[in-house]
Design an enzyme around this catalytic site. Structure first.
Site, PDB file in Angstrom:
ATOM      1  N   ASP A  26       1.002  -1.098  -0.123  1.00  0.00           N
ATOM      2  CA  ASP A  26       0.029   0.020   0.006  1.00  0.00           C
ATOM      3  C   ASP A  26       0.977   1.162   0.074  1.00  0.00           C
ATOM      4  O   ASP A  26       2.081   1.190   0.300  1.00  0.00           O
ATOM      5  CB  ASP A  26      -0.995  -0.028   1.334  1.00  0.00           C
ATOM      6  CG  ASP A  26      -1.544   1.354   1.480  1.00  0.00           C
ATOM      7  OD1 ASP A  26      -2.115   1.896   0.658  1.00  0.00           O
ATOM      8  OD2 ASP A  26      -1.619   1.946   2.435  1.00  0.00           O
ATOM      9  N   ASP A  79      -0.383   5.147   0.609  1.00  0.00           N
ATOM     10  CA  ASP A  79      -0.568   6.123   1.628  1.00  0.00           C
ATOM     11  C   ASP A  79      -0.854   5.631   3.180  1.00  0.00           C
ATOM     12  O   ASP A  79      -1.403   4.694   3.272  1.00  0.00           O
ATOM     13  CB  ASP A  79      -2.097   6.816   0.990  1.00  0.00           C
ATOM     14  CG  ASP A  79      -1.909   7.542  -0.033  1.00  0.00           C
ATOM     15  OD1 ASP A  79      -1.065   8.327  -0.047  1.00  0.00           O
ATOM     16  OD2 ASP A  79      -2.513   7.085  -1.051  1.00  0.00           O
TER      17      ASP A  79
END
Ligand code: XBP
Ligand code: MG
Length: 239
Positions: free
Chosen positions: A8, A10
């Site tokens: 991922d 953010d």
């Protein structure tokens, strides 16, 4: 056998939300002549919804329902989001958002060991390179074989779609990969795709429910490959 790491972006690779995405949204609102201002606390609530366009629509539904009545509502949301992306990429490309501790080292170590790297994020693709190039160097995007980002899948996290999209392109079963997340929504998505997942919570996500995570760590500093290898050998089987 561990074949790939899927990250991922953010909150996981960098703490982007409070001082990156949030001010970019606010700049776009101001530019459009709107009096909307997402402060840190409101933004924490809005993070419940992933994806920038989806987050704006969620805010409108809750706080500015009259805006949704405008005939060109969808176009306005798209234009606001486009402006937000312009502000965010400008900020990130200036190098203002550092990677979280241990991230650069882990990526370099994984590459040296021949592990494949991929990204699974709800954010817009250009935001990923704007963030990673200043931090990792001009060839940063070549480090990642597959970049699953933004609207390539119709349902964003917590749906598993983005991870399934990445796995399909890697040509690997979930049991050969390890995911890295920072949020409950992200974890639901990776678990839904059958992936063993390491969670490194950030300021906005600390305290969320990380049941099902293989490990919950303060950050990725000092995380060595043999430990990850071991986690994957005990991971759930592919879906
Ligand atoms: C990240 C997000 C993103 C960004 C905004 O979630 O929710 O929506 O806040 O990005 P995750 P865009 O870390 O779970 O992928 O405005 O580019 O959509
Ligand atoms: Mg995240």
């Amino acid at each position: 056998m561990l074949g790939a790491l899927i990250f991922d972006v953010d909150g996981t690779l960098a703490d982007t939300e409070r001082d990156g995405h949030r001010p970019a949204f606010n700049a776009a609102f101001r530019e459009a002549g709107l009096d909307w201002e997402w402060d840190e606390s409101l933004y924490g609530e809005l993070l419940e919804v992933t994806g920038g366009k989806e987050r704006i629509a969620h805010f409108v539904a809750r706080h500015r329902p009259e805006f949704a009545m405008l005939p060109d509502y969808a176009e306005r949301v798209a234009a606001l989001h486009k402006a937000k992306t312009r502000h965010y990429t400008r900020l990130a490309a200036s190098g203002a958002i550092p990677l979280r501790p241990g991230v650069a080292h882990l990526l370099a170590e994984a590459r040296a060991a021949g592990l494949r790297l991929a990204v699974a994020t709800t954010t817009t693709p250009e935001n990923v390179s704007a963030l990673l190039v200043p931090a990792l160097g001009p060839d940063a995007m070549t480090w990642f074989e597959i970049i699953g980002a933004g609207d390539v899948v119709p349902s964003k996290k917590p749906a598993p779609d983005i991870y399934l999209w990445v796995l399909e392109r890697l040509g690997l079963p979930a049991s050969a990969c390890l995911a890295f997340e920072d949020s409950e929504n992200g974890l639901k998505s990776s678990l839904g795709a059958g992936l063993a997942t390491v969670v490194t919570p950030c300021d906005y996500t600390r305290g969320q429910d990380f049941a099902g995570a293989t490990a919950v760590l303060e950050n990725l500093d000092g995380l060595a490959l043999p430990r990850m290898q071991k986690w994957v050998s005990g991971a759930p089987t592919a879906v």
